[in-house]
Write a protein that holds these residues in place. Sequence first.
Motif, mmCIF file in Angstrom:
data_model
loop_
_atom_site.group_PDB
_atom_site.id
_atom_site.type_symbol
_atom_site.label_atom_id
_atom_site.label_comp_id
_atom_site.label_asym_id
_atom_site.label_seq_id
_atom_site.Cartn_x
_atom_site.Cartn_y
_atom_site.Cartn_z
ATOM 1 N N SER A 68 47.355 40.170 26.123
ATOM 2 C CA SER A 68 46.542 39.057 26.590
ATOM 3 C C SER A 68 45.099 39.506 26.760
ATOM 4 O O SER A 68 44.792 40.702 26.681
ATOM 5 N N ASN A 69 44.225 38.540 27.012
ATOM 6 C CA ASN A 69 42.822 38.834 27.269
ATOM 7 C C ASN A 69 42.588 39.022 28.761
ATOM 8 O O ASN A 69 43.239 38.393 29.589
ATOM 9 N N THR A 70 41.639 39.884 29.093
ATOM 10 C CA THR A 70 41.306 40.175 30.483
ATOM 11 C C THR A 70 39.825 39.931 30.701
ATOM 12 O O THR A 70 39.006 40.315 29.861
ATOM 13 N N ARG A 71 39.482 39.293 31.815
ATOM 14 C CA ARG A 71 38.068 39.131 32.135
ATOM 15 C C ARG A 71 37.488 40.495 32.494
ATOM 16 O O ARG A 71 38.070 41.249 33.284
ATOM 17 N N ALA A 72 36.340 40.790 31.923
ATOM 18 C CA ALA A 72 35.736 42.117 32.090
ATOM 19 C C ALA A 72 35.376 42.409 33.541
ATOM 20 O O ALA A 72 35.465 43.557 33.981
ATOM 21 N N ASN A 73 34.966 41.385 34.299
ATOM 22 C CA ASN A 73 34.603 41.643 35.696
ATOM 23 C C ASN A 73 35.838 42.024 36.523
ATOM 24 O O ASN A 73 35.766 42.883 37.402
ATOM 25 N N ARG A 74 36.981 41.417 36.224
ATOM 26 C CA ARG A 74 38.215 41.768 36.927
ATOM 27 C C ARG A 74 38.655 43.193 36.565
ATOM 28 O O ARG A 74 39.082 43.963 37.432
ATOM 29 N N LEU A 75 38.530 43.542 35.291
ATOM 30 C CA LEU A 75 38.893 44.882 34.853
ATOM 31 C C LEU A 75 37.996 45.924 35.516
ATOM 32 O O LEU A 75 38.469 46.967 35.976
ATOM 33 N N SER A 76 36.709 45.630 35.577
ATOM 34 C CA SER A 76 35.769 46.549 36.222
ATOM 35 C C SER A 76 36.133 46.763 37.687
ATOM 36 O O SER A 76 36.123 47.898 38.188
ATOM 37 N N TYR A 77 36.464 45.667 38.362
ATOM 38 C CA TYR A 77 36.835 45.788 39.784
ATOM 39 C C TYR A 77 38.068 46.678 39.935
ATOM 40 O O TYR A 77 38.108 47.557 40.809
ATOM 41 N N GLU A 78 39.069 46.468 39.091
ATOM 42 C CA GLU A 78 40.308 47.240 39.199
ATOM 43 C C GLU A 78 40.081 48.713 38.870
ATOM 44 O O GLU A 78 40.676 49.586 39.500
ATOM 45 N N ILE A 79 39.225 48.990 37.890
ATOM 46 C CA ILE A 79 38.939 50.379 37.524
ATOM 47 C C ILE A 79 38.252 51.114 38.667
ATOM 48 O O ILE A 79 38.581 52.265 38.983
ATOM 49 N N HIS A 80 37.296 50.459 39.317
ATOM 50 C CA HIS A 80 36.464 51.130 40.310
ATOM 51 C C HIS A 80 36.935 50.963 41.753
ATOM 52 O O HIS A 80 36.687 51.830 42.590
ATOM 53 N N HIS A 81 37.595 49.862 42.064
ATOM 54 C CA HIS A 81 37.968 49.582 43.454
ATOM 55 C C HIS A 81 39.472 49.506 43.702
ATOM 56 O O HIS A 81 39.905 49.554 44.852
ATOM 57 N N GLY A 82 40.248 49.335 42.636
ATOM 58 C CA GLY A 82 41.693 49.239 42.818
ATOM 59 C C GLY A 82 42.217 47.840 42.560
ATOM 60 O O GLY A 82 41.494 46.956 42.091
ATOM 61 N N PRO A 83 43.494 47.613 42.885
ATOM 62 C CA PRO A 83 44.156 46.341 42.569
ATOM 63 C C PRO A 83 43.497 45.131 43.244
ATOM 64 O O PRO A 83 42.920 45.236 44.335
ATOM 65 N N ILE A 84 43.610 43.985 42.570
ATOM 66 C CA ILE A 84 43.132 42.711 43.115
ATOM 67 C C ILE A 84 44.314 42.014 43.770
ATOM 68 O O ILE A 84 45.392 41.925 43.195
ATOM 69 N N LYS A 85 44.115 41.513 44.961
ATOM 70 C CA LYS A 85 45.202 40.845 45.678
ATOM 71 C C LYS A 85 45.671 39.615 44.917
ATOM 72 O O LYS A 85 44.880 38.944 44.255
ATOM 73 N N GLU A 86 46.956 39.337 45.029
ATOM 74 C CA GLU A 86 47.529 38.184 44.339
ATOM 75 C C GLU A 86 46.854 36.892 44.802
ATOM 76 O O GLU A 86 46.701 36.653 45.997
ATOM 77 N N GLY A 87 46.425 36.080 43.848
ATOM 78 C CA GLY A 87 45.788 34.814 44.173
ATOM 79 C C GLY A 87 44.296 34.918 44.441
ATOM 80 O O GLY A 87 43.634 33.903 44.674
ATOM 81 N N PHE A 88 43.745 36.132 44.411
ATOM 82 C CA PHE A 88 42.317 36.312 44.681
ATOM 83 C C PHE A 88 41.517 36.314 43.378
ATOM 84 O O PHE A 88 42.053 36.582 42.300
ATOM 85 N N VAL A 89 40.244 36.008 43.489
ATOM 86 C CA VAL A 89 39.335 36.028 42.348
ATOM 87 C C VAL A 89 38.280 37.097 42.590
ATOM 88 O O VAL A 89 38.095 37.560 43.721
ATOM 89 N N VAL A 90 37.583 37.479 41.528
ATOM 90 C CA VAL A 90 36.497 38.461 41.644
ATOM 91 C C VAL A 90 35.168 37.727 41.526
ATOM 92 O O VAL A 90 34.911 37.057 40.526
ATOM 93 N N CYS A 91 34.352 37.834 42.558
ATOM 94 C CA CYS A 91 33.080 37.104 42.641
ATOM 95 C C CYS A 91 31.902 38.060 42.416
ATOM 96 O O CYS A 91 32.046 39.276 42.519
ATOM 97 N N HIS A 92 30.739 37.465 42.138
ATOM 98 C CA HIS A 92 29.521 38.231 41.887
ATOM 99 C C HIS A 92 28.516 38.038 43.029
ATOM 100 O O HIS A 92 28.234 36.902 43.405
ATOM 101 N N THR A 93 27.956 39.115 43.528
ATOM 102 C CA THR A 93 26.845 38.988 44.471
ATOM 103 C C THR A 93 25.548 38.675 43.730
ATOM 104 O O THR A 93 24.623 38.115 44.296
#
Length: 226
Positions: free
Chosen positions: A117-142
Amino acid sequence: MGKPVRDLTGQKFGRWTAIKRVDKPEGTKDTGAYWLFRCECGTERVKRGAGVVNKGGSCGCLRSEVNSIQMAKMQLNRHGTIKDRFFSRFKKVDNGCWIWTAHADKDGYGILSGNKSNTRANRLSYEIHHGPIKEGFVVCHTCDTPSCVNPDHLFQGTVKDNCRDMISKNRDKIVGSRNNKAKLVEKDIPTIRACAHHNSVIAIYYGVCEGTIKRIKARTLWRHVK
């Protein structure tokens, strides 16, 4: 008397499991006992028992899985791991953003294709650098830049958190030429307000309705333009 038919019920051959013996399908020329078989993937088919006993196999799902594995290996050899590809697809700019330079979706978010499947690059970046994303959560930009993948500009939150952040930054309203349906641009507005011609004439010139011109002059439309 003919040779007794072997009971295959419950036996497994390759990925096929014999469910029950059934009548020979119409139009079938091959002789012998026929059985309803179920593949590991759930597909059910009526097949000649002797053929399945001798060859095993699957409904085709095994070949599909093998092909998928081979394609994944080819992609890995050609392009590297998904992490390798991530770090080769952005550029750092002066404001600190890491701007995605590869494929993006209609909203401007970077997309990286994986094995399935395709992955959003911002989500992948978050997981690489910060760890897993909680279920149901989104990755936002400051930084409010969808194409940015700088982990320092990313935070995870609920959809409600994202909406709250959007409203606080006045991003909840797509105004002016940012609206893809807009026929006017910001530089047109001062000219329209100052124009002494009848509203109907101005409307024809700009390709909008007379009511739009009236509301622009009354400052109820395009209010963000001073």
